[in-house]
Design an enzyme around this catalytic site. Structure first.
Site, mmCIF file in Angstrom:
data_model
loop_
_atom_site.group_PDB
_atom_site.id
_atom_site.type_symbol
_atom_site.label_atom_id
_atom_site.label_comp_id
_atom_site.label_asym_id
_atom_site.label_seq_id
_atom_site.Cartn_x
_atom_site.Cartn_y
_atom_site.Cartn_z
ATOM 1 N N CYS A 1 0.818 -1.206 0.000
ATOM 2 C CA CYS A 1 0.000 0.000 0.000
ATOM 3 C C CYS A 1 0.862 1.271 0.000
ATOM 4 O O CYS A 1 1.487 1.580 -1.009
ATOM 5 C CB CYS A 1 -0.976 -0.030 1.173
ATOM 6 S SG CYS A 1 -2.374 1.098 0.980
ATOM 7 N N HIS B 1 -3.807 -5.478 1.460
ATOM 8 C CA HIS B 1 -3.479 -5.828 2.842
ATOM 9 C C HIS B 1 -3.907 -7.270 3.109
ATOM 10 O O HIS B 1 -4.884 -7.754 2.545
ATOM 11 C CB HIS B 1 -4.200 -4.904 3.821
ATOM 12 C CG HIS B 1 -3.792 -3.474 3.724
ATOM 13 N ND1 HIS B 1 -2.617 -3.004 4.264
ATOM 14 C CD2 HIS B 1 -4.395 -2.411 3.133
ATOM 15 C CE1 HIS B 1 -2.514 -1.702 4.026
ATOM 16 N NE2 HIS B 1 -3.574 -1.324 3.345
#
Length: 490
Positions: free
Chosen positions: A338, A435
């Site tokens: 991310c 994630h």
């Protein structure tokens, strides 16, 4: 006679003397115990401040601890379980998320002024949960003794008064000063708030509880409140942290070991991504903090960030950019998740000033991509395959950045036909927006083999989490008796 978990109906709130006193874990344990007895039970946290968050089935964002509590209750996470989430993006400001959606950024004073407007959302979500469940377990935030925040409070006694619910107060004896914490907290409350406290729970006790007995009797006499129980210090639990980094370093026995280093930056987000590695018997996980160079490693995991540009500046100030360059120069592997992916690109653009003053800054330049921050946050649960091997991946996305560039022509993941991430042709860097990359056992083993662990086994994070919830519930059932509950909530 039916047990407490069979006969209680309504709302029960758990507040703490301090942050990290054990509120989240106690609510999770109670949720599992009610669920075991076939009760319709739901968790609720009016206001949470955390950088670990989860994506819900209804496409919103809540604190990760509430997602864990939902699992304990046998439920799918929903935005009503945490209607106000604050995600700090500086020492004095945070992104304000209402019922799962980011609304605005505010400093502490601005948010304090906004609280009366937030309370109707809190009560609306609570009423929906209460209408659908027999029991609602409410978790407070921080401590109700923060008298400077009492006016307009929506997180602790302000909510308890509005919902007219009983409260139990938990304190962490491992910190020291547990009797002072409990009595001092009571002393900071108004008379009506003190009446709501129905009893105390002392958490994280090590040793022979008989040595504590004289203190417990003194506390009950002095306060007029019962001690519901003393919970033992439990080690080795696999439970998603609300925000704080794990205190416990797990002992590993495997001879074959992969050393993994995680740079801990000020606004690290969703560090639960590395929980599977922390629990892995063949992995030595090191969380590197300020004031130290990044130690030698087989693999560096560059995690997510709530303030990517600010954290990238900090990374450079600490000299970690040079450490990462040295790591790659000597053949080390790097996985970026991310915000970490965004840092590895050529440039970061924030034309609307979403994370600070409008402008751009250079990235680390190891991936041929650029990222532009956009006001609409991407929130989705995902599943797919790791490329090129096809190992299953299940995770979620939470990001405001949109990345473009040639590096994305070599994706890391196939998310049901949609490419994601980067496999650098040089063979040393992997990057993704997903994630939970290490949570699925097949993908986890494949990634560890890629990083240099030849005979990599895998751990199933969900099974470990379930086992930890069961163990936690067993401990609470053993140390909070029906008699104690009866004294508190008769």
């Amino acid at each position: 006679m039916p047990s407490f978990y069979q006969r209680f109906h309504g709302t029960l709130m758990v507040q703490g003397c301090t942050s990290d006193a054990g509120k989240s874990t106690l609510v999770a344990a109670l949720g599992r115990l009610f669920h075991r007895h076939g009760r319709r039970v739901a968790p609720f946290k009016p206001q949470n401040m955390a950088l670990n968050s989860a994506v819900t089935a209804d496409g919103g964002e809540i604190g990760r601890a509430q997602a864990l509590q939902a699992q304990a209750c046998g439920l799918v996470p929903h935005t009503d379980m945490n209607p106000v989430l604050l995600k700090p993006n500086s020492d004095t400001g945070a992104q304000v998320i209402i019922q799962g959606r980011a609304r605005f950024n505010a400093d502490a004073i601005e948010y304090h002024e906004y609280k009366p407007l937030a309370m109707p959302y809190v009560l609306e979500s609570y009423e929906r949960l209460r209408a659908a469940h027999e029991v609602v377990l409410v978790e407070g935030a921080g401590s109700p003794a923060e008298v400077n925040l009492r006016e307009r409070d929506i997180a602790n006694m302000g909510f308890a008064e509005a919902a007219d619910c009983p409260v139990i107060l938990v304190a962490d004896i491992d910190r020291g000063g547990v009797f002072a914490h409990l009595l001092g907290t009571l002393d900071c409350l108004s008379e009506s708030e003190r009446e709501r406290i129905r009893g105390f729970v002392i958490n994280r006790f090590r040793g022979d509880v008989s040595l504590l007995e004289p203190g417990l009797r003194w506390l009950e006499t002095r306060s007029g409140k019962p001690v519901l129980g003393v919970l033992p210090y439990l080690t080795g639990l696999m439970l998603d942290a609300e925000d704080a980094l794990p205190r416990e370093r797990l002992a590993k026995t495997s001879e074959q070991r992969l050393r993994v280093v995680v740079p801990v930056l000020p606004r690290i987000a969703n560090h639960t991504d590395v929980d599977a590695l922390r629990m892995h018997p063949q992995v030595e996980l090191i969380l590197a903090g300020p004031g130290q160079p990044l130690p030698p490693a087989d693999l560096v995991v560059l995690p997510g960030s709530k303030s990517v540009q600010a954290d990238l500046r900090t990374l450079r100030e600490r000299g970690w950019d040079a450490d990462l360059a040295r790591h790659l120069r000597y053949g080390g592997k790097l996985i970026a998740i991310c915000g970490g992916l965004q840092m590895l690109g050529r440039a970061l653009h924030d034309p609307q000033g979403l994370e600070g003053p409008p402008g751009s800054m250079p990235g680390l330049g190891w991936l041929a991509l650029d990222t532009t921050l956009a006001p609409e946050k991407q929130l989705r649960q995902v599943q797919g395959r790791l490329l090129p091997g096809g190992e299953a991946v299940v995770g979620y996305e939470i990001h405001a950045g949109v990345s473009t560039g040639a590096a994305l022509e070599h994706p890391l993941l196939d998310l049901s036909g949609r490419p994601d991430g980067v496999r650098d042709p040089g063979g040393q860097i992997l990057a993704t927006y997903v994630h939970g990359l290490f949570d699925a056992p097949e993908a986890q083993a494949a990634l560890l083999r890629w990083a240099g662990l030849d005979a990599a086994t895998s751990v199933d994070v969900n099974l470990l989490r379930e086992a930890s919830l069961e163990r936690l519930a067993d401990a609470v059932a053993a140390h909070l008796s029906d008699e104690a509950w009866g004294r508190a909530l008769a």
